[in-house]
Write an enzyme that holds these catalytic residues in place. Structure first.
Site: not given
Ligand code: PGA
Length: 255
Positions: A9, A94, A96, A172
């Protein structure tokens, strides 16, 4: 032999130029990955730019979102029929987007329906927040999200569904989600699908894990019973480290 799906992603990173050179680098790094389907969930503008001959076999493209409608006066949006011309997969719900675009379970259900209507393979993201985890509600929250998102789709519609379990507190953040935390949630997701659609649908279901996955921890997550792949954010931005994750998955599949 096991078959895994590893999704990159990219979020809002890379323009078409970088996308093309990344794909070239990645291809050189993952020569033999028959047991691993690799999906690049790239910004929509990149999906058009990535060289089509580069994308075949076990390396495929995905979009990061789609509109619930197939067309209309929706400035800036991308629809299922548009995505289908350039990609096979689409991420839906997602965390976010749930947080920043205030996407509701109802909107996510409509997007999931749009994905299947347009013959796209949906990657539905679900996951609990830190407070839910602290209160011991991880499983209940995830079950509610899955149930709500699947509202209105049939067993046949979900034959290519992937559900990505992504604890919000591990996305993240570099916060390591212990692999043993996954099992009850992964089992609950499968039971929910079994309850809604029967045993065949649930045994076919692909369940990915996402949240601070990196080349060092990828194998441990893939070894969890019922996990069939990974959704990788930060570590997918480097073709080297993403390639290492794909290779780790190939090794794990052969075990
Ligand atoms: P990350 O993100 O691996 O940076 O934790 C995963 C995601 O948001 O799909």
């Amino acid at each position: 032999m096991k078959q895994f799906t590893i999704v990159a992603n990219w979020k809002m990173h890379f323009g078409p130029t970088e996308a093309v050179s990344y794909t070239k680098k990645l291809k050189a790094k993952i020569v033999d990955h028959k047991s691993v389907t690799v999906v690049l969930a790239a910004p929509s503008i990149d999906l058009v730019a990535i060289d089509k001959p580069a994308i075949r076999g076990h390396l495929l493209l995905g979009a990061q979102d789609l509109n619930a409608k197939d067309e209309g006066a929706n400035t800036g949006e991308i629809s299922g029929p548009m995505v289908r011309q350039v990609a096979e997969y689409v991420i839906v719900g997602h965390s976010e987007r749930r947080r920043d675009q205030k996407e509701t379970d109802k909107q996510i259900a409509a997007k999931l329906a749009a994905a299947v209507r347009n013959d796209l393979k949906p990657i539905l993201c679900v996951g609990e927040k830190l407070a839910d985890r602290t209160n011991g509600h991880s499983t209940a929250v995830v079950v509610d999200q899955v149930t709500a998102a699947l509202h209105g789709v049939t067993a046949d519609d979900i034959k290519d569904l992937q559900i990505a379990y992504e604890p919000v507190w591990a996305i993240g953040t570099g916060e390591f989600c212990p692999p043993e935390h996954l099992s009850p949630v992964v089992d609950a997701i499968r039971h929910t699908v079994e309850h809604l659609y029967g045993e065949e649908a649930s045994s076919r279901l692909s369940i990915l894990y996402g949240g601070s996955v990196d080349p060092d921890n990828a194998s441990a997550y893939l070894a969890v019973e019922g996990v069939t792949g990974l959704l990788v954010g930060g570590a997918s931005l480097n073709a080297e480290s993403f390639g290492s994750i794909v290779r780790a998955a190939q090794d794990e599949a052969l075990k």
